[in-house]
Scaffold this motif. Structure first.
Motif, PDB file in Angstrom:
ATOM      1  N   ASN A 137       0.838  -1.207   0.000  1.00 41.36           N
ATOM      2  CA  ASN A 137       0.000   0.000   0.000  1.00 41.36           C
ATOM      3  C   ASN A 137       0.872   1.257   0.000  1.00 41.36           C
ATOM      4  OD1 ASN A 137      -2.465  -1.447   0.176  1.00 41.36           O
ATOM      5  ND2 ASN A 137      -2.168  -1.700   2.371  1.00 41.36           N
ATOM      6  N   TYR A 138       1.927   1.229   0.799  1.00 42.45           N
ATOM      7  CA  TYR A 138       2.840   2.364   0.895  1.00 42.45           C
ATOM      8  C   TYR A 138       3.635   2.525  -0.396  1.00 42.45           C
ATOM      9  CZ  TYR A 138       6.100   5.588   3.272  1.00 42.45           C
ATOM     10  OH  TYR A 138       6.837   6.678   3.647  1.00 42.45           O
ATOM     11  N   TYR A 139       4.046   1.393  -1.001  1.00 43.39           N
ATOM     12  CA  TYR A 139       4.736   1.448  -2.284  1.00 43.39           C
ATOM     13  C   TYR A 139       3.895   2.196  -3.308  1.00 43.39           C
ATOM     14  CZ  TYR A 139       8.916  -1.469  -1.822  1.00 43.39           C
ATOM     15  OH  TYR A 139      10.164  -1.934  -1.512  1.00 43.39           O
ATOM     16  N   GLY A 140       2.618   1.845  -3.358  1.00 42.18           N
ATOM     17  CA  GLY A 140       1.730   2.506  -4.306  1.00 42.18           C
ATOM     18  C   GLY A 140       1.650   4.000  -4.073  1.00 42.18           C
ATOM     19  N   ALA A 141       1.533   4.394  -2.794  1.00 44.57           N
ATOM     20  CA  ALA A 141       1.458   5.812  -2.456  1.00 44.57           C
ATOM     21  C   ALA A 141       2.752   6.540  -2.805  1.00 44.57           C
ATOM     22  CB  ALA A 141       1.138   5.968  -0.970  1.00 44.57           C
ATOM     23  N   LEU A 172      -0.620   0.455   8.053  1.00 43.40           N
ATOM     24  CA  LEU A 172      -1.292   1.564   7.374  1.00 43.40           C
ATOM     25  C   LEU A 172      -1.659   2.652   8.363  1.00 43.40           C
ATOM     26  CD1 LEU A 172      -2.187   2.241   4.487  1.00 43.40           C
ATOM     27  CD2 LEU A 172      -4.410   1.226   5.014  1.00 43.40           C
ATOM     28  N   LEU A 173      -2.137   2.260   9.531  1.00 50.20           N
ATOM     29  CA  LEU A 173      -2.518   3.212  10.571  1.00 50.20           C
ATOM     30  C   LEU A 173      -1.302   4.007  11.048  1.00 50.20           C
ATOM     31  CD1 LEU A 173      -4.888   4.195  12.322  1.00 50.20           C
ATOM     32  CD2 LEU A 173      -4.320   2.395  13.960  1.00 50.20           C
ATOM     33  N   GLN A 174      -0.188   3.324  11.260  1.00 51.33           N
ATOM     34  CA  GLN A 174       1.020   4.005  11.728  1.00 51.33           C
ATOM     35  C   GLN A 174       1.562   4.966  10.673  1.00 51.33           C
ATOM     36  OE1 GLN A 174       2.312   3.693  14.957  1.00 51.33           O
ATOM     37  NE2 GLN A 174       3.352   5.538  14.218  1.00 51.33           N
ATOM     38  N   LEU A 175       1.561   4.535   9.423  1.00 51.21           N
ATOM     39  CA  LEU A 175       2.026   5.410   8.345  1.00 51.21           C
ATOM     40  C   LEU A 175       1.156   6.659   8.232  1.00 51.21           C
ATOM     41  CD1 LEU A 175       2.744   2.686   5.631  1.00 51.21           C
ATOM     42  CD2 LEU A 175       4.461   4.117   6.765  1.00 51.21           C
ATOM     43  N   THR A 176      -0.141   6.490   8.484  1.00 55.53           N
ATOM     44  CA  THR A 176      -1.053   7.634   8.448  1.00 55.53           C
ATOM     45  C   THR A 176      -0.772   8.590   9.602  1.00 55.53           C
ATOM     46  OG1 THR A 176      -2.752   6.214   7.471  1.00 55.53           O
ATOM     47  CG2 THR A 176      -3.489   8.303   8.379  1.00 55.53           C
ATOM     48  N   LYS A 177      -0.562   8.031  10.783  1.00 49.64           N
ATOM     49  CA  LYS A 177      -0.248   8.859  11.957  1.00 49.64           C
ATOM     50  C   LYS A 177       1.032   9.654  11.757  1.00 49.64           C
ATOM     51  CE  LYS A 177      -2.495   6.112  15.591  1.00 49.64           C
ATOM     52  NZ  LYS A 177      -2.271   5.255  16.796  1.00 49.64           N
ATOM     53  N   ASP A 178       1.993   9.027  11.064  1.00 47.35           N
ATOM     54  CA  ASP A 178       3.287   9.680  10.823  1.00 47.35           C
ATOM     55  C   ASP A 178       3.260  10.595   9.607  1.00 47.35           C
ATOM     56  OD1 ASP A 178       4.227   8.246  12.981  1.00 47.35           O
ATOM     57  OD2 ASP A 178       5.182   6.686  11.772  1.00 47.35           O
ATOM     58  N   ASN A 179       2.070  10.755   8.995  1.00 52.28           N
ATOM     59  CA  ASN A 179       1.901  11.615   7.805  1.00 52.28           C
ATOM     60  C   ASN A 179       2.803  11.205   6.648  1.00 52.28           C
ATOM     61  OD1 ASN A 179      -0.079  13.381   8.938  1.00 52.28           O
ATOM     62  ND2 ASN A 179       1.552  14.349  10.135  1.00 52.28           N
ATOM     63  N   LYS A 180       3.014   9.897   6.517  1.00 52.56           N
ATOM     64  CA  LYS A 180       3.874   9.405   5.440  1.00 52.56           C
ATOM     65  C   LYS A 180       3.083   9.051   4.186  1.00 52.56           C
ATOM     66  CE  LYS A 180       7.778   7.844   8.193  1.00 52.56           C
ATOM     67  NZ  LYS A 180       8.685   6.718   8.522  1.00 52.56           N
ATOM     68  N   ILE A 181       1.775   8.882   4.333  1.00 49.46           N
ATOM     69  CA  ILE A 181       0.932   8.636   3.166  1.00 49.46           C
ATOM     70  C   ILE A 181       0.066   9.864   2.944  1.00 49.46           C
ATOM     71  CG2 ILE A 181      -0.917   7.242   2.184  1.00 49.46           C
ATOM     72  CD1 ILE A 181       0.130   4.844   3.557  1.00 49.46           C
TER      73      ILE A 181
END
Length: 296
Positions: free
Chosen positions: A182-186, A224-233
């Protein structure tokens, strides 16, 4: 010129390497095949050592389990050529023209090319139904549909990518875990990388038991939740994250958290049964994500 890169952990890869080698020889290009044993036990290391009988094929060994992302970066750093074909160990090309179809796609001008996934139509044992059913429903998507939203269905287990692009994307991922496609895609979207999807599938052979796969889906939701919290996506096409964001705006995340708390065991019973519902899996995933955000 092509570097074929296969990270493996306790999995026999000789048949996959043999199939790829034969196609690469027919293509008459400069190539190499690198397999990284990512903390595999000695039995599998010895069993896979036979791949070195093939020309331009090497077995690399890591004594510790690096995880999928770091293992791929090690393979990337070891690769000689600018085009990298990443394959997971538990796949097999669907077509005898698999390599040639990727080579034919290179002149089309994209920097990342995804061939797609497919599954055998014969139903597996009931203990494996969830993974097979989810894969057949959500991952087996024709290229013309994937190209409509090119950053949405990103399956890195079958991908041809420029070395420079892979290093750029991989450097952004700092932790070990499950669910980083998911992060790769973003990241591909954020960096305006031109992505092309083609119908050049591999069969996914290494299907996990339903309870193991469900745990992995939970880990992916937490990632996904952690990446969102860290504003990486920031910019993405991920349906789960889009739904989660809408629920938060409407304050419905509290309700879905309660759904998981009360009905989670009942949902899980369905998902590990012989006839799991993919709709229930989606409810489970989003309610789990809401619950974990409110109960870290």
């Amino acid at each position: 010129m092509l570097s074929v890169l296969i990270p493996t952990y306790n999995y026999a890869v000789f048949e996959l390497v043999e199939a790829l080698y034969n196609q690469l020889k027919v293509a008459e290009i400069d190539f190499e095949i690198l397999c990284l044993e990512d903390g595999s036990n000695n039995d599998f290391i010895e069993k896979n050592r036979a791949i070195e009988n093939f020309k331009n094929t090497r077995q690399l060994i890591s004594d510790t389990n690096l995880g999928r992302t770091k293992a791929r970066q090690v393979l990337c750093d070891s690769a000689r050529y600018d085009w990298l074909l990443f394959l997971d160990a538990d796949v097999m090309p669907k077509k005898s023209s698999f390599i040639q179809e990727y080579l034919d796609a290179i002149p089309l001008g994209s920097e990342a090319i995804y061939g797609g996934f497919t599954y055998y139509k014969t139903k597996p044992h009931k203990d494996y139904m969830l993974r097979w059913k989810y894969g057949s429903t959500n991952e087996e998507v024709k290229a013309h549909i994937r190209n409509q939203k090119p950053y949405k269905v990103i399956i890195s287990a079958n991908c041809l990518i420029k070395k420079r692009v892979f290093s750029l994307i991989s450097s952004k991922i700092e932790t070990k875990g499950y669910g980083f496609d998911n992060y790769y895609g973003a990241l591909l979207k954020e960096n305006s990388i031109k992505v092309l999807h083609i119908d050049n599938e591999v069969y996914h052979l290494g299907i996990e038991k339903s309870n193991i796969y469900l745990t992995k889906k939970e880990q992916a939701a937490e990632t996904l939740l952690q990446l969102t919290k860290d504003n990486k996506i920031v910019n993405h096409d991920n349906s789960l994250l889009t739904t989660f964001t809408h629920l938060k705006k409407l304050k419905l995340n509290y309700l879905f958290s309660l759904v998981f708390k009360i009905f989670g065991p009942l949902l899980k019973r369905n998902l590990t049964s012989k006839n799991p519902s993919i709709s229930i899996l989606q409810i489970y995933r989003i309610s789990y994500m809401c619950y974990k955000e409110l109960n870290p």
